[in-house]
Design a protein around this motif. Sequence first.
Motif, PDB file in Angstrom:
ATOM      1  N   SER A  33      -3.948 -22.707  14.687  1.00 11.18           N
ATOM      2  CA  SER A  33      -3.782 -21.992  16.087  1.00 11.18           C
ATOM      3  C   SER A  33      -3.444 -22.982  17.257  1.00 11.18           C
ATOM      4  O   SER A  33      -2.850 -22.215  18.204  1.00 11.18           O
ATOM      5  N   ARG A  34      -3.800 -23.997  17.186  1.00 10.35           N
ATOM      6  CA  ARG A  34      -3.597 -24.992  18.104  1.00 10.35           C
ATOM      7  C   ARG A  34      -1.891 -25.217  18.340  1.00 10.35           C
ATOM      8  O   ARG A  34      -1.603 -25.212  19.446  1.00 10.35           O
ATOM      9  N   SER A  68     -11.711 -22.967  16.308  1.00  7.57           N
ATOM     10  CA  SER A  68     -10.146 -22.787  16.038  1.00  7.57           C
ATOM     11  C   SER A  68      -9.661 -23.742  15.049  1.00  7.57           C
ATOM     12  O   SER A  68     -10.562 -24.267  14.274  1.00  7.57           O
ATOM     13  N   SER A  70      -0.056 -22.976  17.558  1.00 13.81           N
ATOM     14  CA  SER A  70       0.597 -21.883  18.378  1.00 13.81           C
ATOM     15  C   SER A  70       0.542 -21.949  19.877  1.00 13.81           C
ATOM     16  O   SER A  70       1.247 -21.446  20.589  1.00 13.81           O
ATOM     17  N   ARG A  71      -0.753 -22.380  20.325  1.00 10.64           N
ATOM     18  CA  ARG A  71      -1.085 -22.450  21.528  1.00 10.64           C
ATOM     19  C   ARG A  71      -0.082 -23.573  22.387  1.00 10.64           C
ATOM     20  O   ARG A  71       0.357 -23.223  23.405  1.00 10.64           O
TER      21      ARG A  71
END
Length: 521
Positions: free
Chosen positions: A361-362, A357, A364-365
Amino acid sequence: MTTPLDRAGEEAVNGPGDPEPKRAAAPRYAKAPSTAAVIGWTGLSALVPGAAHLRAGRRRTGFLLLGAFGAILVAAIAFALIVRANLGLALKDSTLVVVTVVAAVGALAWFALVLTSYVALRPDRLPQSGQVVSGVVVGVLCVTVMAPFALTASSIVTVRQTANAVFPSDGGAGASIAPVRQEDPWNGRRRVNFLLIGGDAAGNRTGVRTDSMTVASVDVGTGNAVMFSLPRNLQYVHFPKGDPLAARFPNGFTGDSGQGLLNEVWQYAEDHLGKGKGPQELKNAIGHTLGFKIDYYAIVDMYGFAALIDAVGGLRIRVEQDIKWGGHFGTAGTIKAGYQLLDGEHVLWYGRSRVDSDDFSRMSRQRCVMGALLAQATPSVVLANFGKIASATRHMFRTDIPRDLLEHLVPLALKVKDAKTTSLQFVPPTIWPGAADWVKIRRLTAKALKESEQSRRPTLAAGATPGARPSGATPATSPSGAENATPSPTRSRASAPATPLRTPTPNDQASAKTLADACGF
């Protein structure tokens, strides 16, 4: 000397035709109650004060107790209706103190009520075994009726201590925060902007590292909110004119490392400007980047956040793909794709795992974690897990939101839950952190705010003035320090032309997404 007359003598005196004289009526006594009856009437009086006294023939006292109980019920219902209409009132310090005192007085009053009701039934008429049994049962009942009042008082004290510990009474580190006016708590603003920070102060690190930074811009009239997520590795941010770091870094922040990452600003200010300066400098940098003033900040310790998730019973999250976690290769475990109920530890790994990742992406999470908590921490869940939530919050949370603003913040938070929340991330390919297009960031920010306000009701929020700025913004200053509606873009630490011929990121019209669309709520 007199002697009693027999019946014949009476007839001789009165005559055979005279009527018999009336005899005095013997006094009547109520039938002595049984042990079960004494216990039953005493228990009933705990629910309907005065019942035992009426049974014992003490009508005046019984009716007085019933009337007082009715008045208390009416007052309690009126208070509940007032609080329901304004939940923030329940968090006023004065309200919490009054409720605590009333609960303590209520505990003593109901204890005395049960005891006097028992005495009024004259348990001394019971056989010795009945007196012992009824005495024990009534003693337990006295303690039992006090328990709800004691629990209420204890919970209210916990709320008050937590609120006073977390929310500073003087604004804390944010010395520039204006006093809260009851008639206009938002000081005429139509929007209020909060910087939400996820801090990581692990034992193997020095100071605080702000790994997650999100700005929530909330319309105080409708509750519509826009969440702006900024990458921790956004480089070379600028500061507004007059800021002590603006003169030190005129071409963009570089910090001690020379990389100039956004998550270094807090600790750099703490180390070089003095303890407590980190929050304000980070607010200034992010506010200047987005083009509006950040009003308040709140920082949450990551590990305390895990405890909070456990306190609410976990979060249900849509995992789009398997997330490996633990170490550099994800050898500790895998969070499977699909809808999952995750505990605090796994929520942290879901939001922070770097295995297969990247930072974007982190982000977004992490946005989905915040949205899930907002959606799932309903009032019923909070009440059911209140003690654990209060304990976790007290040790994980720091903010400059004034204590006096809390009563106004709660109704606003409830508006946000029922309103439209959109989200915008400044990540590639829209924005490249190492060569950020500052003009584009502000343009996208203004566009997202405008779209959020399109569903705004025509009526203004209480305290808002018609001429207030839509975003609660102050005139932006350019990286060079001059006030300007749009700052001159800076791709790196070197100065750049006022109007770039070509932006370093695609000029597609990125727009904010709702959390429901982005996270599958």
